[in-house]
Design a protein around this motif. Structure first.
Motif, PDB file in Angstrom:
ATOM      1  N   SER A   1       7.873  -0.939   5.629  1.00  0.00           N
ATOM      2  CA  SER A   1       8.235  -2.178   6.302  1.00  0.00           C
ATOM      3  C   SER A   1       8.001  -2.105   7.801  1.00  0.00           C
ATOM      4  CB  SER A   1       9.706  -2.503   6.031  1.00  0.00           C
ATOM      5  OG  SER A   1      10.522  -1.453   6.513  1.00  0.00           O
ATOM      6  N   ASP A   2       7.595  -0.922   8.305  1.00  0.00           N
ATOM      7  CA  ASP A   2       7.398  -0.768   9.738  1.00  0.00           C
ATOM      8  C   ASP A   2       6.031  -1.261  10.208  1.00  0.00           C
ATOM      9  OD1 ASP A   2       5.789   1.173   8.668  1.00  0.00           O
ATOM     10  OD2 ASP A   2       6.651   2.824   9.810  1.00  0.00           O
ATOM     11  N   GLY A   3       5.184  -1.702   9.297  1.00  0.00           N
ATOM     12  CA  GLY A   3       3.879  -2.217   9.670  1.00  0.00           C
ATOM     13  C   GLY A   3       2.783  -1.170   9.696  1.00  0.00           C
ATOM     14  N   ALA A   4       3.108   0.090   9.471  1.00  0.00           N
ATOM     15  CA  ALA A   4       2.098   1.147   9.457  1.00  0.00           C
ATOM     16  C   ALA A   4       1.451   1.231   8.079  1.00  0.00           C
ATOM     17  CB  ALA A   4       2.732   2.476   9.815  1.00  0.00           C
ATOM     18  N   ASN A   5       0.236   1.719   8.027  1.00  0.00           N
ATOM     19  CA  ASN A   5      -0.489   1.922   6.769  1.00  0.00           C
ATOM     20  C   ASN A   5      -0.652   0.635   5.976  1.00  0.00           C
ATOM     21  OD1 ASN A   5      -0.665   4.718   7.249  1.00  0.00           O
ATOM     22  ND2 ASN A   5       1.408   4.964   6.483  1.00  0.00           N
ATOM     23  N   CYS A   6      -0.999  -0.428   6.657  1.00  0.00           N
ATOM     24  CA  CYS A   6      -1.149  -1.720   5.992  1.00  0.00           C
ATOM     25  C   CYS A   6      -2.592  -2.191   6.042  1.00  0.00           C
ATOM     26  CB  CYS A   6      -0.287  -2.782   6.675  1.00  0.00           C
ATOM     27  SG  CYS A   6       1.461  -2.446   6.564  1.00  0.00           S
ATOM     28  N   VAL A   7      -3.011  -2.820   4.982  1.00  0.00           N
ATOM     29  CA  VAL A   7      -4.294  -3.498   4.960  1.00  0.00           C
ATOM     30  C   VAL A   7      -4.014  -4.962   5.255  1.00  0.00           C
ATOM     31  CG1 VAL A   7      -6.247  -4.174   3.519  1.00  0.00           C
ATOM     32  CG2 VAL A   7      -5.256  -1.885   3.296  1.00  0.00           C
ATOM     33  N   GLU A   8      -4.814  -5.515   6.155  1.00  0.00           N
ATOM     34  CA  GLU A   8      -4.652  -6.915   6.520  1.00  0.00           C
ATOM     35  C   GLU A   8      -5.932  -7.668   6.216  1.00  0.00           C
ATOM     36  OE1 GLU A   8      -1.555  -6.401  10.210  1.00  0.00           O
ATOM     37  OE2 GLU A   8      -3.682  -6.228  10.641  1.00  0.00           O
ATOM     38  N   VAL A   9      -5.795  -8.936   5.878  1.00  0.00           N
ATOM     39  CA  VAL A   9      -6.931  -9.767   5.509  1.00  0.00           C
ATOM     40  C   VAL A   9      -6.874 -11.091   6.269  1.00  0.00           C
ATOM     41  CG1 VAL A   9      -5.770 -10.791   3.503  1.00  0.00           C
ATOM     42  CG2 VAL A   9      -8.261 -10.662   3.565  1.00  0.00           C
ATOM     43  N   ALA A  10      -8.033 -11.600   6.590  1.00  0.00           N
ATOM     44  CA  ALA A  10      -8.146 -12.922   7.210  1.00  0.00           C
ATOM     45  C   ALA A  10      -9.407 -13.565   6.658  1.00  0.00           C
ATOM     46  CB  ALA A  10      -8.227 -12.802   8.732  1.00  0.00           C
ATOM     47  N   ALA A  11      -9.476 -14.862   6.729  1.00  0.00           N
ATOM     48  CA  ALA A  11     -10.642 -15.574   6.211  1.00  0.00           C
ATOM     49  C   ALA A  11     -11.200 -16.495   7.275  1.00  0.00           C
ATOM     50  CB  ALA A  11     -10.251 -16.377   4.977  1.00  0.00           C
ATOM     51  N   SER A  12     -12.508 -16.528   7.330  1.00  0.00           N
ATOM     52  CA  SER A  12     -13.199 -17.527   8.133  1.00  0.00           C
ATOM     53  C   SER A  12     -13.958 -18.419   7.138  1.00  0.00           C
ATOM     54  CB  SER A  12     -14.157 -16.854   9.124  1.00  0.00           C
ATOM     55  OG  SER A  12     -15.251 -16.279   8.444  1.00  0.00           O
ATOM     56  N   GLU A  13     -14.765 -19.310   7.641  1.00  0.00           N
ATOM     57  CA  GLU A  13     -15.468 -20.217   6.731  1.00  0.00           C
ATOM     58  C   GLU A  13     -16.487 -19.498   5.864  1.00  0.00           C
ATOM     59  OE1 GLU A  13     -16.628 -23.981   7.822  1.00  0.00           O
ATOM     60  OE2 GLU A  13     -14.976 -24.305   9.191  1.00  0.00           O
ATOM     61  N   GLU A  14     -17.072 -18.408   6.371  1.00  0.00           N
ATOM     62  CA  GLU A  14     -18.132 -17.729   5.636  1.00  0.00           C
ATOM     63  C   GLU A  14     -17.796 -16.300   5.234  1.00  0.00           C
ATOM     64  OE1 GLU A  14     -21.613 -17.977   8.032  1.00  0.00           O
ATOM     65  OE2 GLU A  14     -21.539 -20.146   8.146  1.00  0.00           O
ATOM     66  N   GLN A  15     -16.737 -15.722   5.793  1.00  0.00           N
ATOM     67  CA  GLN A  15     -16.449 -14.315   5.557  1.00  0.00           C
ATOM     68  C   GLN A  15     -14.981 -14.069   5.267  1.00  0.00           C
ATOM     69  OE1 GLN A  15     -17.789 -12.579   9.265  1.00  0.00           O
ATOM     70  NE2 GLN A  15     -19.685 -11.916   8.296  1.00  0.00           N
ATOM     71  N   VAL A  16     -14.756 -12.930   4.639  1.00  0.00           N
ATOM     72  CA  VAL A  16     -13.418 -12.385   4.475  1.00  0.00           C
ATOM     73  C   VAL A  16     -13.370 -11.157   5.376  1.00  0.00           C
ATOM     74  CG1 VAL A  16     -11.766 -11.383   2.863  1.00  0.00           C
ATOM     75  CG2 VAL A  16     -13.323 -13.177   2.092  1.00  0.00           C
ATOM     76  N   LEU A  17     -12.341 -11.036   6.189  1.00  0.00           N
ATOM     77  CA  LEU A  17     -12.225  -9.934   7.139  1.00  0.00           C
ATOM     78  C   LEU A  17     -11.118  -8.993   6.698  1.00  0.00           C
ATOM     79  CD1 LEU A  17     -12.340 -12.127  10.364  1.00  0.00           C
ATOM     80  CD2 LEU A  17     -14.263 -10.998   9.233  1.00  0.00           C
ATOM     81  N   LEU A  18     -11.387  -7.698   6.723  1.00  0.00           N
ATOM     82  CA  LEU A  18     -10.391  -6.682   6.377  1.00  0.00           C
ATOM     83  C   LEU A  18     -10.221  -5.735   7.553  1.00  0.00           C
ATOM     84  CD1 LEU A  18     -11.591  -5.617   2.810  1.00  0.00           C
ATOM     85  CD2 LEU A  18      -9.814  -7.262   3.375  1.00  0.00           C
ATOM     86  N   ARG A  19      -9.004  -5.228   7.730  1.00  0.00           N
ATOM     87  CA  ARG A  19      -8.740  -4.207   8.740  1.00  0.00           C
ATOM     88  C   ARG A  19      -7.493  -3.434   8.355  1.00  0.00           C
ATOM     89  NH1 ARG A  19      -6.343  -7.492  14.000  1.00  0.00           N
ATOM     90  NH2 ARG A  19      -4.327  -8.010  13.073  1.00  0.00           N
ATOM     91  N   GLU A  20      -7.348  -2.257   8.949  1.00  0.00           N
ATOM     92  CA  GLU A  20      -6.131  -1.466   8.793  1.00  0.00           C
ATOM     93  C   GLU A  20      -5.245  -1.726   9.996  1.00  0.00           C
ATOM     94  OE1 GLU A  20      -6.407   2.639   7.592  1.00  0.00           O
ATOM     95  OE2 GLU A  20      -8.511   2.317   7.129  1.00  0.00           O
ATOM     96  N   SER A  21      -3.948  -1.813   9.778  1.00  0.00           N
ATOM     97  CA  SER A  21      -3.047  -2.141  10.874  1.00  0.00           C
ATOM     98  C   SER A  21      -3.016  -1.061  11.952  1.00  0.00           C
ATOM     99  CB  SER A  21      -1.632  -2.402  10.351  1.00  0.00           C
ATOM    100  OG  SER A  21      -1.158  -1.256   9.672  1.00  0.00           O
ATOM    101  N   ASP A  22      -3.306   0.198  11.580  1.00  0.00           N
ATOM    102  CA  ASP A  22      -3.278   1.263  12.584  1.00  0.00           C
ATOM    103  C   ASP A  22      -4.576   1.345  13.382  1.00  0.00           C
ATOM    104  OD1 ASP A  22      -4.736   2.217  10.451  1.00  0.00           O
ATOM    105  OD2 ASP A  22      -3.936   4.238  10.540  1.00  0.00           O
ATOM    106  N   ASP A  23      -5.586   0.561  13.036  1.00  0.00           N
ATOM    107  CA  ASP A  23      -6.849   0.503  13.771  1.00  0.00           C
ATOM    108  C   ASP A  23      -7.360  -0.940  13.764  1.00  0.00           C
ATOM    109  OD1 ASP A  23      -9.160   1.119  15.106  1.00  0.00           O
ATOM    110  OD2 ASP A  23     -10.036   2.327  13.507  1.00  0.00           O
ATOM    111  N   PRO A  24      -6.635  -1.847  14.423  1.00  0.00           N
ATOM    112  CA  PRO A  24      -6.934  -3.276  14.299  1.00  0.00           C
ATOM    113  C   PRO A  24      -8.248  -3.711  14.932  1.00  0.00           C
ATOM    114  CG  PRO A  24      -5.229  -2.920  15.933  1.00  0.00           C
ATOM    115  CD  PRO A  24      -5.471  -1.598  15.266  1.00  0.00           C
TER     116      PRO A  24
END
Length: 62
Positions: free
Chosen positions: A13-36
């Motif tokens: 729950s501290d936000g570490a070791n998380c995969v995050e996702v976002a969407a644009s009109e043409e792409q899906v974006l992925l990142r790790e919370s510890d290396d945004p």
């Protein structure tokens, strides 16, 4: 502005070791919370292929 959403499968729950996702009109974006600043842009087809490979136990090369 990109709106990131944390994966429900991320641990802790501290936000570490998380995969995050976002969407644009043409792409899906992925990142790790510890290396945004490192963002992996994928097409929906590319994301589907990545998920299939991971579910099959395949390795992903960098």
């Amino acid at each position: 502005m990109i709106l990131w959403q944390k994966s429900t499968f991320s641990s802790g729950s501290d936000g570490a070791n998380c995969v995050e996702v976002a969407a644009s009109e043409e792409q899906v974006l992925l990142r790790e919370s510890d290396d945004p600043d490192r963002i992996l842009p994928l097409t929906p087809t590319g994301l589907a292929a990545l998920l299939q490979r991971l579910q099959a136990g395949g390795r992903v090369r960098r």
